[in-house]
Design an enzyme around this catalytic site. Sequence first.
Site, PDB file in Angstrom:
ATOM      1  N   PRO A  23      -1.247  -1.334  -4.009  1.00 41.24           N
ATOM      2  CA  PRO A  23      -1.883  -0.220  -4.726  1.00 41.24           C
ATOM      3  C   PRO A  23      -0.825   0.741  -5.256  1.00 41.24           C
ATOM      4  O   PRO A  23       0.104   1.109  -4.521  1.00 41.24           O
ATOM      5  CB  PRO A  23      -2.742   0.456  -3.652  1.00 41.24           C
ATOM      6  N   CYS A  25      -0.722   4.340  -7.492  1.00 43.04           N
ATOM      7  CA  CYS A  25      -1.405   5.407  -8.227  1.00 43.04           C
ATOM      8  C   CYS A  25      -0.821   5.532  -9.630  1.00 43.04           C
ATOM      9  O   CYS A  25       0.403   5.520  -9.808  1.00 43.04           O
ATOM     10  CB  CYS A  25      -1.275   6.726  -7.485  1.00 43.04           C
ATOM     11  N   ALA A  57      -5.311   3.704  -5.017  1.00 39.57           N
ATOM     12  CA  ALA A  57      -6.217   4.478  -4.179  1.00 39.57           C
ATOM     13  C   ALA A  57      -7.280   5.151  -5.035  1.00 39.57           C
ATOM     14  O   ALA A  57      -6.971   5.898  -5.969  1.00 39.57           O
ATOM     15  CB  ALA A  57      -5.439   5.523  -3.396  1.00 39.57           C
ATOM     16  N   GLN A 100      -8.206   0.043  -2.875  1.00 39.93           N
ATOM     17  CA  GLN A 100      -7.874   0.911  -1.755  1.00 39.93           C
ATOM     18  C   GLN A 100      -8.753   2.158  -1.847  1.00 39.93           C
ATOM     19  O   GLN A 100      -8.833   2.791  -2.901  1.00 39.93           O
ATOM     20  CB  GLN A 100      -6.393   1.299  -1.810  1.00 39.93           C
ATOM     21  N   TYR A 182      -1.940  10.935   4.055  1.00 40.91           N
ATOM     22  CA  TYR A 182      -3.249  11.342   3.549  1.00 40.91           C
ATOM     23  C   TYR A 182      -4.225  11.529   4.714  1.00 40.91           C
ATOM     24  O   TYR A 182      -3.850  11.422   5.881  1.00 40.91           O
ATOM     25  CB  TYR A 182      -3.725  10.351   2.491  1.00 40.91           C
ATOM     26  N   ARG A 230      -4.359   0.054   5.594  1.00 36.00           N
ATOM     27  CA  ARG A 230      -2.939   0.329   5.391  1.00 36.00           C
ATOM     28  C   ARG A 230      -2.537   1.482   6.289  1.00 36.00           C
ATOM     29  O   ARG A 230      -3.218   2.510   6.332  1.00 36.00           O
ATOM     30  CB  ARG A 230      -2.640   0.676   3.933  1.00 36.00           C
ATOM     31  N   LEU A 301      10.614  -1.927  -0.710  1.00 38.05           N
ATOM     32  CA  LEU A 301      11.865  -2.422  -1.286  1.00 38.05           C
ATOM     33  C   LEU A 301      12.061  -3.915  -1.075  1.00 38.05           C
ATOM     34  O   LEU A 301      13.137  -4.384  -0.710  1.00 38.05           O
ATOM     35  CB  LEU A 301      13.060  -1.632  -0.743  1.00 38.05           C
ATOM     36  N   ARG A 324       6.768  -1.030  -7.006  1.00 37.30           N
ATOM     37  CA  ARG A 324       7.683  -0.692  -8.108  1.00 37.30           C
ATOM     38  C   ARG A 324       8.307  -1.935  -8.736  1.00 37.30           C
ATOM     39  O   ARG A 324       8.500  -1.987  -9.948  1.00 37.30           O
ATOM     40  CB  ARG A 324       8.774   0.260  -7.606  1.00 37.30           C
TER      41      ARG A 324
END
Length: 364
Positions: A23, A25, A57, A100, A182, A230, A301, A324
Amino acid sequence: MSQLFTPLKIGKLSLENRIVIAPMCQYSAEQGKATAWHRIHLGHLALSGAGLMILEAAAVEAAGRITPQDLGLWDDTTEQALAAVLNDVKQYSAMPIGIQLGHAGRKASSDVPWRGGGFLSAAQGGWQTSAPSALPFHPADAQPQALSLSEIDAVRQAFIDSAIRADRLGLDLIEIHAAHGYLLHQFLSPLSNQREDRYGGSLENRMRIVLEIFREVRRVFPINKPVGVRISATDWVDGGWDLSQSLALSKALEAIGCDYIHVSSGGLSPQQKIDVGPGYQLPFARAIKQQVTIPVIAVGLITQPAQAEAILQEGQADAVALARAMLYDPRWPWHAAAQLGAKVSAPPQYWRSEPHAVKGLFKS
């Protein structure tokens, strides 16, 4: 044979390989509604050949958005907007798609990252935030409102309602967001949860809301569709949430039917000290995998095909998630299959792009 390109079952959902699009954003929604950006963004990722894509999310209520531009799934309007995007994507991709579901808690009412991500006051378009306790994420942020028991009930119901909407949308999987500082993570960590009722204090009490929400989402989401969680395996802060507590949570989730654990870390406190490097979160995934029998997804990563393959070959996780790296290279699974001598799904419109050196790369 490449382990990365072997099938995986998560619950009753079959994936053709072990590459998960994590996921991410996009901060590109309008009042929670998916836009043309999502159609473009999700459309090209759905052609990537990954085994599973989990949508960013989606806030279960408007006040649970990280930013005013967050995706939501809290009413008919947000559901219909996402339905229009998904209908287009699914015309051309058979890739399983999950979502998510989350609530930002005290980290809500923030600006988008490319404008600094700072807290937004009401005059700047922000709103009153909520949390387990009236403790702001950053000292400069406005104080969140400590949730009452009835307000906790309302948050739980919001997750239930969004899960029902996710099923109506034809989504294949739900991931409950209990990571990255969160709301659900805020309940888990003693740094942000100083309650003295049944939702605070002991580890059992701090885990309560996550387990309750999981049970309710699992109850309303079809049993043939997986529900996972998660987590942030550690706060990277002394005295905070840590691996030993994550192991207890993972085992408790498995015991009540959780289909997988997606292992991340951090995000709860600006005091976190993280030694970031390739695969820096893998020790947490490996430790959890040793304690549970359900699939464990590693993230953080993971950028190179050989690295991803080694993670699976060494038994550190059951699948790898890319975020990423997938934005940077939306055809990462194609290139990984070429390097590892495997086959990958691709749309027939693109079959002519197959390089001569790897003829037979694409599944027909």
